[in-house]
Write a protein that holds these residues in place. Structure first.
Motif, PDB file in Angstrom:
ATOM      1  N   PHE A 100       0.882  -1.160   0.000  1.00  0.00           N
ATOM      2  CA  PHE A 100       0.000   0.000   0.000  1.00  0.00           C
ATOM      3  C   PHE A 100       0.922   1.211   0.000  1.00  0.00           C
ATOM      4  O   PHE A 100       1.614   1.472   0.986  1.00  0.00           O
ATOM      5  CB  PHE A 100      -0.873  -0.047   1.263  1.00  0.00           C
ATOM      6  CG  PHE A 100      -2.136   0.733   1.193  1.00  0.00           C
ATOM      7  CD1 PHE A 100      -3.262   0.187   0.616  1.00  0.00           C
ATOM      8  CD2 PHE A 100      -2.208   2.016   1.698  1.00  0.00           C
ATOM      9  CE1 PHE A 100      -4.457   0.895   0.567  1.00  0.00           C
ATOM     10  CE2 PHE A 100      -3.389   2.737   1.653  1.00  0.00           C
ATOM     11  CZ  PHE A 100      -4.520   2.176   1.080  1.00  0.00           C
ATOM     12  N   GLU A 101       0.966   1.944  -1.122  1.00  0.00           N
ATOM     13  CA  GLU A 101       1.993   2.966  -1.336  1.00  0.00           C
ATOM     14  C   GLU A 101       1.395   4.333  -1.662  1.00  0.00           C
ATOM     15  O   GLU A 101       0.684   4.484  -2.649  1.00  0.00           O
ATOM     16  CB  GLU A 101       2.864   2.499  -2.508  1.00  0.00           C
ATOM     17  CG  GLU A 101       3.947   3.412  -2.920  1.00  0.00           C
ATOM     18  CD  GLU A 101       4.697   2.803  -4.097  1.00  0.00           C
ATOM     19  OE1 GLU A 101       4.360   3.130  -5.251  1.00  0.00           O
ATOM     20  OE2 GLU A 101       5.602   1.987  -3.866  1.00  0.00           O
ATOM     21  N   PRO A 102       1.696   5.369  -0.841  1.00  0.00           N
ATOM     22  CA  PRO A 102       1.207   6.718  -1.164  1.00  0.00           C
ATOM     23  C   PRO A 102       1.961   7.300  -2.352  1.00  0.00           C
ATOM     24  O   PRO A 102       3.174   7.134  -2.461  1.00  0.00           O
ATOM     25  CB  PRO A 102       1.473   7.518   0.112  1.00  0.00           C
ATOM     26  CG  PRO A 102       2.531   6.765   0.830  1.00  0.00           C
ATOM     27  CD  PRO A 102       2.430   5.330   0.402  1.00  0.00           C
ATOM     28  N   SER A 103       1.247   7.974  -3.246  1.00  0.00           N
ATOM     29  CA  SER A 103       1.914   8.508  -4.444  1.00  0.00           C
ATOM     30  C   SER A 103       2.882   9.627  -4.109  1.00  0.00           C
ATOM     31  O   SER A 103       3.866   9.824  -4.812  1.00  0.00           O
ATOM     32  CB  SER A 103       0.887   8.975  -5.469  1.00  0.00           C
ATOM     33  OG  SER A 103       0.057   9.963  -4.903  1.00  0.00           O
ATOM     34  N   GLY A 108       7.060   5.504   1.897  1.00  0.00           N
ATOM     35  CA  GLY A 108       6.170   5.364   3.042  1.00  0.00           C
ATOM     36  C   GLY A 108       5.153   4.270   2.836  1.00  0.00           C
ATOM     37  O   GLY A 108       3.957   4.502   2.967  1.00  0.00           O
ATOM     38  N   THR A 109       5.588   3.079   2.541  1.00  0.00           N
ATOM     39  CA  THR A 109       4.673   1.992   2.202  1.00  0.00           C
ATOM     40  C   THR A 109       4.303   1.155   3.425  1.00  0.00           C
ATOM     41  O   THR A 109       5.015   1.112   4.416  1.00  0.00           O
ATOM     42  CB  THR A 109       5.294   1.052   1.147  1.00  0.00           C
ATOM     43  OG1 THR A 109       6.476   0.465   1.695  1.00  0.00           O
ATOM     44  CG2 THR A 109       5.631   1.782  -0.116  1.00  0.00           C
ATOM     45  N   LEU A 110       3.186   0.493   3.283  1.00  0.00           N
ATOM     46  CA  LEU A 110       2.749  -0.520   4.224  1.00  0.00           C
ATOM     47  C   LEU A 110       2.682  -1.809   3.415  1.00  0.00           C
ATOM     48  O   LEU A 110       2.161  -1.818   2.294  1.00  0.00           O
ATOM     49  CB  LEU A 110       1.356  -0.157   4.761  1.00  0.00           C
ATOM     50  CG  LEU A 110       0.633  -1.251   5.540  1.00  0.00           C
ATOM     51  CD1 LEU A 110       1.325  -1.476   6.879  1.00  0.00           C
ATOM     52  CD2 LEU A 110      -0.819  -0.880   5.746  1.00  0.00           C
ATOM     53  N   LEU A 129      -5.854   1.040   8.575  1.00  0.00           N
ATOM     54  CA  LEU A 129      -4.835   2.020   8.201  1.00  0.00           C
ATOM     55  C   LEU A 129      -4.998   3.323   8.974  1.00  0.00           C
ATOM     56  O   LEU A 129      -6.120   3.729   9.276  1.00  0.00           O
ATOM     57  CB  LEU A 129      -4.934   2.323   6.700  1.00  0.00           C
ATOM     58  CG  LEU A 129      -4.874   1.135   5.750  1.00  0.00           C
ATOM     59  CD1 LEU A 129      -5.209   1.575   4.342  1.00  0.00           C
ATOM     60  CD2 LEU A 129      -3.504   0.490   5.810  1.00  0.00           C
ATOM     61  N   SER A 130      -3.881   3.964   9.263  1.00  0.00           N
ATOM     62  CA  SER A 130      -3.854   5.315   9.820  1.00  0.00           C
ATOM     63  C   SER A 130      -3.298   6.216   8.731  1.00  0.00           C
ATOM     64  O   SER A 130      -2.106   6.154   8.416  1.00  0.00           O
ATOM     65  CB  SER A 130      -2.957   5.374  11.051  1.00  0.00           C
ATOM     66  OG  SER A 130      -3.498   4.614  12.083  1.00  0.00           O
ATOM     67  N   LEU A 131      -4.165   7.036   8.151  1.00  0.00           N
ATOM     68  CA  LEU A 131      -3.771   7.871   7.018  1.00  0.00           C
ATOM     69  C   LEU A 131      -3.763   9.340   7.405  1.00  0.00           C
ATOM     70  O   LEU A 131      -4.661   9.796   8.108  1.00  0.00           O
ATOM     71  CB  LEU A 131      -4.744   7.663   5.851  1.00  0.00           C
ATOM     72  CG  LEU A 131      -4.931   6.228   5.361  1.00  0.00           C
ATOM     73  CD1 LEU A 131      -5.955   6.194   4.245  1.00  0.00           C
ATOM     74  CD2 LEU A 131      -3.610   5.641   4.899  1.00  0.00           C
ATOM     75  N   PRO A 132      -2.761  10.096   6.921  1.00  0.00           N
ATOM     76  CA  PRO A 132      -2.767  11.535   7.201  1.00  0.00           C
ATOM     77  C   PRO A 132      -3.948  12.216   6.504  1.00  0.00           C
ATOM     78  O   PRO A 132      -4.433  11.749   5.471  1.00  0.00           O
ATOM     79  CB  PRO A 132      -1.434  12.017   6.628  1.00  0.00           C
ATOM     80  CG  PRO A 132      -0.954  10.944   5.747  1.00  0.00           C
ATOM     81  CD  PRO A 132      -1.623   9.667   6.145  1.00  0.00           C
ATOM     82  N   VAL A 137      -3.584   9.799  -3.215  1.00  0.00           N
ATOM     83  CA  VAL A 137      -3.910   8.593  -3.966  1.00  0.00           C
ATOM     84  C   VAL A 137      -2.881   7.532  -3.582  1.00  0.00           C
ATOM     85  O   VAL A 137      -1.678   7.784  -3.624  1.00  0.00           O
ATOM     86  CB  VAL A 137      -3.876   8.847  -5.489  1.00  0.00           C
ATOM     87  CG1 VAL A 137      -4.111   7.548  -6.251  1.00  0.00           C
ATOM     88  CG2 VAL A 137      -4.910   9.895  -5.872  1.00  0.00           C
ATOM     89  N   TYR A 138      -3.362   6.374  -3.202  1.00  0.00           N
ATOM     90  CA  TYR A 138      -2.508   5.261  -2.800  1.00  0.00           C
ATOM     91  C   TYR A 138      -2.575   4.175  -3.869  1.00  0.00           C
ATOM     92  O   TYR A 138      -3.664   3.839  -4.334  1.00  0.00           O
ATOM     93  CB  TYR A 138      -2.968   4.672  -1.463  1.00  0.00           C
ATOM     94  CG  TYR A 138      -2.854   5.656  -0.314  1.00  0.00           C
ATOM     95  CD1 TYR A 138      -1.717   5.690   0.473  1.00  0.00           C
ATOM     96  CD2 TYR A 138      -3.883   6.551  -0.041  1.00  0.00           C
ATOM     97  CE1 TYR A 138      -1.605   6.598   1.522  1.00  0.00           C
ATOM     98  CE2 TYR A 138      -3.787   7.452   1.009  1.00  0.00           C
ATOM     99  CZ  TYR A 138      -2.646   7.476   1.780  1.00  0.00           C
ATOM    100  OH  TYR A 138      -2.542   8.377   2.809  1.00  0.00           O
ATOM    101  N   THR A 139      -1.436   3.639  -4.232  1.00  0.00           N
ATOM    102  CA  THR A 139      -1.391   2.510  -5.155  1.00  0.00           C
ATOM    103  C   THR A 139      -1.345   1.228  -4.333  1.00  0.00           C
ATOM    104  O   THR A 139      -0.559   1.109  -3.398  1.00  0.00           O
ATOM    105  CB  THR A 139      -0.144   2.589  -6.069  1.00  0.00           C
ATOM    106  OG1 THR A 139      -0.205   3.806  -6.805  1.00  0.00           O
ATOM    107  CG2 THR A 139      -0.086   1.413  -7.031  1.00  0.00           C
TER     108      THR A 139
END
Length: 187
Positions: A100-103, A108-110, A129-132, A137-139
């Motif tokens: 789970f990767e933020p663009s 900063g992947t999970l 998930l704890s998202l800012p 968009v997350y890939t």
């Protein structure tokens, strides 16, 4: 004046030294080469596992959809279901891996593994998930590894988090990335 004695390096002495040295090199090469283990070549008939039918649910989430207790310290506590089908034509799927990767920050992947679901080829789970609180968009990438340690194809999906206030630092910086760009010949 120093002179060398040319007779020492000529004739039968040179030929004996050359043969002796050559024999030592060849013998040493055989001893060194004989001590190495050979590694068998990989079996070219082994087939890699395949992953299909990736599902990410929900595929987007707006901050206003969350309860107040799901927002903690500028982080949204969300759950995303990720599942896919995986199969290995000549063996067993050992694990199905997700990333789970933020663009905006590919480092900063999970990542983790998806457990088998109710049938033998479906893998999936609910990710907490704890998202800012930024427009992001997350890939989602998923691939399988089989019992021969071969990895197969990779399938990708997306998840988007949209905060309530997109006019601040979070949404404004990402706005150009979200625009649709057309080629001049499109109508």
């Amino acid at each position: 004046m120093i002179r060398s004695n040319p007779s020492v390096f000529e004739g039968p002495t040179l030929s004996i030294l050359g043969r002796l040295l050559g024999g030592m090199l060849v013998g040493g090469g055989l001893v060194l080469g004989g001590g190495c283990d050979s590694v068998p070549a990989p079996d070219r008939d082994q087939r890699r596992p395949s992953v299909t039918s990736l599902q990410v649910s929900p595929d987007s989430l707006h901050e206003s959809d969350l309860a107040p207790e799901e927002i903690e310290d500028s982080l949204a506590q969300v759950e995303v279901d990720v599942s896919a089908r995986a199969a290995d034509p000549d063996g067993t799927v050992e694990r199905v891996v997700f990333v789970f990767e933020p663009s905006s920050n590919p480092r900063g992947t999970l990542s983790g593994t998806l457990p088998p679901a109710n049938n033998a080829t479906r893998y999936g789970g609910r990710l907490g998930l704890s998202l800012p609180l930024v427009d992001e968009v997350y890939t989602v990438r998923v691939f399988a590894v089989d019992d021969d340690s071969l990895s197969g194809n990779q399938v990708t999906g997306q998840f988007r988090f949209v905060p309530t206030d997109t006019s601040g630092a979070g949404g404004g910086g990402n706005a150009p990335r979200m625009q649709l760009h057309r080629r001049p010949d499109d109508s």
